[in-house]
Write a protein that holds these residues in place. Structure first.
Motif, PDB file in Angstrom:
ATOM      1  N   ALA A 180      -3.287  -3.882  -5.525  1.00 50.03           N
ATOM      2  CA  ALA A 180      -4.589  -3.978  -4.869  1.00 50.03           C
ATOM      3  C   ALA A 180      -4.414  -4.178  -3.360  1.00 50.03           C
ATOM      4  O   ALA A 180      -5.155  -3.600  -2.554  1.00 50.03           O
ATOM      5  N   LEU A 183      -3.545  -0.860  -1.789  1.00 52.14           N
ATOM      6  CA  LEU A 183      -4.740  -0.023  -1.620  1.00 52.14           C
ATOM      7  C   LEU A 183      -5.546  -0.446  -0.399  1.00 52.14           C
ATOM      8  O   LEU A 183      -6.081   0.399   0.332  1.00 52.14           O
ATOM      9  N   GLU A 184      -5.629  -1.742  -0.158  1.00 52.73           N
ATOM     10  CA  GLU A 184      -6.337  -2.233   1.032  1.00 52.73           C
ATOM     11  C   GLU A 184      -5.651  -1.757   2.305  1.00 52.73           C
ATOM     12  O   GLU A 184      -6.314  -1.367   3.270  1.00 52.73           O
ATOM     13  N   SER A 208     -11.135   5.342  -3.473  1.00 51.93           N
ATOM     14  CA  SER A 208     -12.270   4.661  -4.106  1.00 51.93           C
ATOM     15  C   SER A 208     -12.243   4.842  -5.619  1.00 51.93           C
ATOM     16  O   SER A 208     -12.570   3.922  -6.375  1.00 51.93           O
ATOM     17  N   LYS A 211      -9.592   2.453  -6.930  1.00 51.99           N
ATOM     18  CA  LYS A 211     -10.050   1.066  -6.909  1.00 51.99           C
ATOM     19  C   LYS A 211     -11.039   0.795  -8.044  1.00 51.99           C
ATOM     20  O   LYS A 211     -10.996  -0.258  -8.676  1.00 51.99           O
ATOM     21  N   LYS A 215     -10.401  -1.841 -11.077  1.00 52.30           N
ATOM     22  CA  LYS A 215     -11.352  -2.930 -11.331  1.00 52.30           C
ATOM     23  C   LYS A 215     -11.713  -3.033 -12.810  1.00 52.30           C
ATOM     24  O   LYS A 215     -11.959  -4.129 -13.326  1.00 52.30           O
TER      25      LYS A 215
END
Length: 218
Positions: A180, A183-184, A208, A211, A215
């Protein structure tokens, strides 16, 4: 091997493997240097790429970048043993261990030769004169390395994304939190094209999708 122009200074080498996945390696062109991202499954893949490079370019230094240690990205290194090979600092030991355990048991493309990276980086390397940024990206493996072409606005991520459009998440050796964070980091970069070791060429908006899929599993 199929060859496709995917950016003003970028070429994709696409290999049909006969497995459930195909393989992409990439070449970035600069005035005085060339950068080859990954070397394929063995000497056969690598020799095809080297032949193309030699036939099309002359007088340019060739530098190799390994995005991570997995065999389908590094086992062609031996064909480029006369070149600088750059990787994450964790890559050599992981590569050597996998080579010892898998050599002779996987369907490599030609005989592989153990050839470790010659230059390693811990976090990031900005090659200012060629406007390339190399940086670590944990998730798929601990030694992931991405390459941002600041001229073309193209990001090469190795296996930091899934192998297919409908399978956006890669297999993770690191934690979900590590991935995560990666990805940021990717989202903060300025780029348009998103290129990887197995998927089709994509755009930044695909992050997107990844992500959202990530999630679901949290």
């Amino acid at each position: 091997m199929e060859i496709a122009r995917i950016a003003p200074h970028g070429t994709m080498f696409h290999f049909k493997t006969g497995e459930s996945w195909d393989l992409n390696c990439f070449l970035i062109e600069r005035e005085n240097r060339l950068y080859l991202i990954d070397t394929g499954r063995g000497c056969a893949d690598a020799q095809e790429m080297r032949h193309y490079i030699i036939s099309k370019y002359s007088g340019k230094q060739l530098i190799v970048i390994n995005t991570h240690y997995h065999w389908d990205h590094t086992w062609g290194n031996g064909v480029f043993s006369d070149c600088m090979i750059i990787a994450n600092s964790l890559c050599p030991e992981l590569y050597k261990a996998e080579f010892s355990s898998l050599a002779g048991s996987v369907r490599s493309a030609g005989e592989p030769t153990l050839c470790l990276p010659s230059v390693t980086i811990d976090s990031r390397l900005h090659i200012a004169f060629d406007k390339l940024l190399l940086f670590t990206a944990k998730g798929h493996t601990p030694d992931g390395l991405c390459v941002l072409d600041e001229i073309d606005g193209t990001l090469y991520v190795g296996d930091c994304i899934g192998d297919k459009v409908d399978m956006p998440l890669p297999e993770l050796d690191d934690t979900v939190q590590d991935y995560a964070h990666t990805l940021e980091v990717l989202e903060r970069l300025q780029f348009d094209k998103l290129l990887s070791g197995h998927n089709v060429p994509l755009t930044k908006s695909f992050l997107s999708t990844i992500k959202a899929e990530l999630k679901k599993g949290l």
